[in-house]
Write a protein that holds these residues in place. Structure first.
Motif, PDB file in Angstrom:
ATOM      1  N   LEU A  83       0.797  -1.267  -0.357  1.00 21.54           N
ATOM      2  CA  LEU A  83      -0.270   0.052   0.337  1.00 21.54           C
ATOM      3  C   LEU A  83       0.501   1.042   0.388  1.00 21.54           C
ATOM      4  N   TYR A  84       1.759   1.092   0.692  1.00 25.21           N
ATOM      5  CA  TYR A  84       2.453   1.820   0.267  1.00 25.21           C
ATOM      6  C   TYR A  84       4.046   2.270  -0.894  1.00 25.21           C
ATOM      7  N   THR A  85       3.677   1.396  -1.294  1.00 22.00           N
ATOM      8  CA  THR A  85       4.682   1.114  -2.332  1.00 22.00           C
ATOM      9  C   THR A  85       3.739   1.977  -3.436  1.00 22.00           C
ATOM     10  N   ALA A  86       2.488   2.004  -3.392  1.00 17.68           N
ATOM     11  CA  ALA A  86       1.608   2.329  -4.994  1.00 17.68           C
ATOM     12  C   ALA A  86       1.297   3.925  -4.246  1.00 17.68           C
ATOM     13  N   ALA A  87       1.267   4.372  -2.633  1.00 21.92           N
ATOM     14  CA  ALA A  87       1.229   5.441  -2.407  1.00 21.92           C
ATOM     15  C   ALA A  87       2.561   6.693  -3.208  1.00 21.92           C
ATOM     16  N   LEU A  88       3.414   5.666  -2.573  1.00 24.00           N
ATOM     17  CA  LEU A  88       4.511   6.652  -3.431  1.00 24.00           C
ATOM     18  C   LEU A  88       4.406   6.785  -4.865  1.00 24.00           C
ATOM     19  N   TYR A  89       4.533   5.729  -5.841  1.00 23.04           N
ATOM     20  CA  TYR A  89       4.516   5.912  -7.344  1.00 23.04           C
ATOM     21  C   TYR A  89       3.009   6.689  -7.785  1.00 23.04           C
ATOM     22  N   THR A  90       2.316   7.375  -6.856  1.00 24.43           N
ATOM     23  CA  THR A  90       1.178   7.540  -6.654  1.00 24.43           C
ATOM     24  C   THR A  90       1.357   9.182  -6.520  1.00 24.43           C
ATOM     25  N   MET A  91       1.772   9.576  -5.586  1.00 20.84           N
ATOM     26  CA  MET A  91       2.477  11.208  -5.480  1.00 20.84           C
ATOM     27  C   MET A  91       3.489  11.186  -6.610  1.00 20.84           C
ATOM     28  N   PHE A  92       4.221  10.492  -7.245  1.00 14.01           N
ATOM     29  CA  PHE A  92       5.802  10.496  -7.764  1.00 14.01           C
ATOM     30  C   PHE A  92       5.071  10.773  -8.964  1.00 14.01           C
ATOM     31  N   ILE A  93       4.357  10.411  -9.700  1.00 12.23           N
ATOM     32  CA  ILE A  93       3.787  10.277 -10.549  1.00 12.23           C
ATOM     33  C   ILE A  93       2.811  11.504 -11.587  1.00 12.23           C
ATOM     34  N   PHE A 129      -0.307   6.590 -14.778  1.00 16.30           N
ATOM     35  CA  PHE A 129      -0.952   5.688 -13.586  1.00 16.30           C
ATOM     36  C   PHE A 129      -1.478   4.653 -13.254  1.00 16.30           C
ATOM     37  N   PRO A 130      -2.375   4.065 -14.662  1.00 15.66           N
ATOM     38  CA  PRO A 130      -3.279   2.515 -14.550  1.00 15.66           C
ATOM     39  C   PRO A 130      -1.971   1.822 -15.132  1.00 15.66           C
ATOM     40  N   VAL A 131      -0.766   2.058 -15.440  1.00 18.59           N
ATOM     41  CA  VAL A 131      -0.048   1.867 -16.064  1.00 18.59           C
ATOM     42  C   VAL A 131       0.864   0.809 -15.438  1.00 18.59           C
ATOM     43  N   VAL A 132       1.294   2.274 -14.027  1.00 13.80           N
ATOM     44  CA  VAL A 132       2.835   1.272 -13.342  1.00 13.80           C
ATOM     45  C   VAL A 132       1.679   1.551 -12.028  1.00 13.80           C
ATOM     46  N   MET A 133       0.356   1.048 -11.711  1.00 17.17           N
ATOM     47  CA  MET A 133      -0.071   1.069 -10.798  1.00 17.17           C
ATOM     48  C   MET A 133      -0.590  -0.826 -11.831  1.00 17.17           C
ATOM     49  N   ALA A 134      -0.824  -1.256 -12.979  1.00 18.53           N
ATOM     50  CA  ALA A 134      -0.830  -2.520 -13.043  1.00 18.53           C
ATOM     51  C   ALA A 134       0.212  -3.235 -13.077  1.00 18.53           C
ATOM     52  N   LEU A 135       1.024  -2.887 -12.976  1.00  9.46           N
ATOM     53  CA  LEU A 135       2.401  -3.260 -13.387  1.00  9.46           C
ATOM     54  C   LEU A 135       3.775  -3.927 -11.533  1.00  9.46           C
ATOM     55  N   LEU A 136       2.389  -3.095 -10.576  1.00 11.65           N
ATOM     56  CA  LEU A 136       2.988  -2.684  -9.232  1.00 11.65           C
ATOM     57  C   LEU A 136       2.719  -4.639  -8.538  1.00 11.65           C
TER      58      LEU A 136
END
Length: 136
Positions: A83-93, A129-136
């Motif tokens: 969950l923290y990984t997803a939050a971090l990538y969201t903030m940086f995207i 965003f959806p591309v990176v979230m799908a790869l996580l």
């Protein structure tokens, strides 16, 4: 319907009217903000190549920085969950703030460049965003 427990506002007609009015104003707030922000973000195609290069360069740098922070801080040092990984990538995207062009006084070529950069970055962020979230 909006309810406020423990205040008694939802038990009398005047309180219900106030709550309904607040709910109606709240429902139109987001579309009004989008209209105001969208009015100031026109997109012009005359500098498209340099703006696209700047957006892609910023996105690559932000994702590389997010990867490093995730690998060394979130996973290894703090050992947090996904969950923290997803939050971090969201903030940086996310695109740069929309208030940046407001700090440029007057009309100039640089203001149009910044407005176009923010507009294009918003579009690229919605794709990334959806591309990176799908790869996580």
């Amino acid at each position: 319907m909006l309810t406020i427990t423990g205040t008694g506002m939802d038990s009398n007609p005047v309180g219900l009217a106030v709550l309904d009015a607040v709910e109606m104003v709240g429902n139109v707030t987001v579309p009004m903000m989008l209209i105001v922000v969208g009015f100031e973000l026109p997109f012009e195609f005359h500098n498209m190549k340099s703006i696209l290069l700047a957006v892609v360069l910023r996105m690559v740098m932000m994702l590389a920085l997010a990867y490093l922070i995730n690998k060394f801080v979130i996973q290894q040092w703090l050992q947090l969950d996904e969950l923290y990984t997803a939050a971090l990538y969201t903030m940086f995207i996310l695109p740069p703030p929309f208030v940046i062009p407001l700090s440029i006084i007057g009309e100039c070529e640089h203001k149009n460049y910044v407005l176009n950069f923010v507009s294009l970055h918003l579009f690229v962020s919605m794709i990334a965003f959806p591309v990176v979230m799908a790869l996580l």
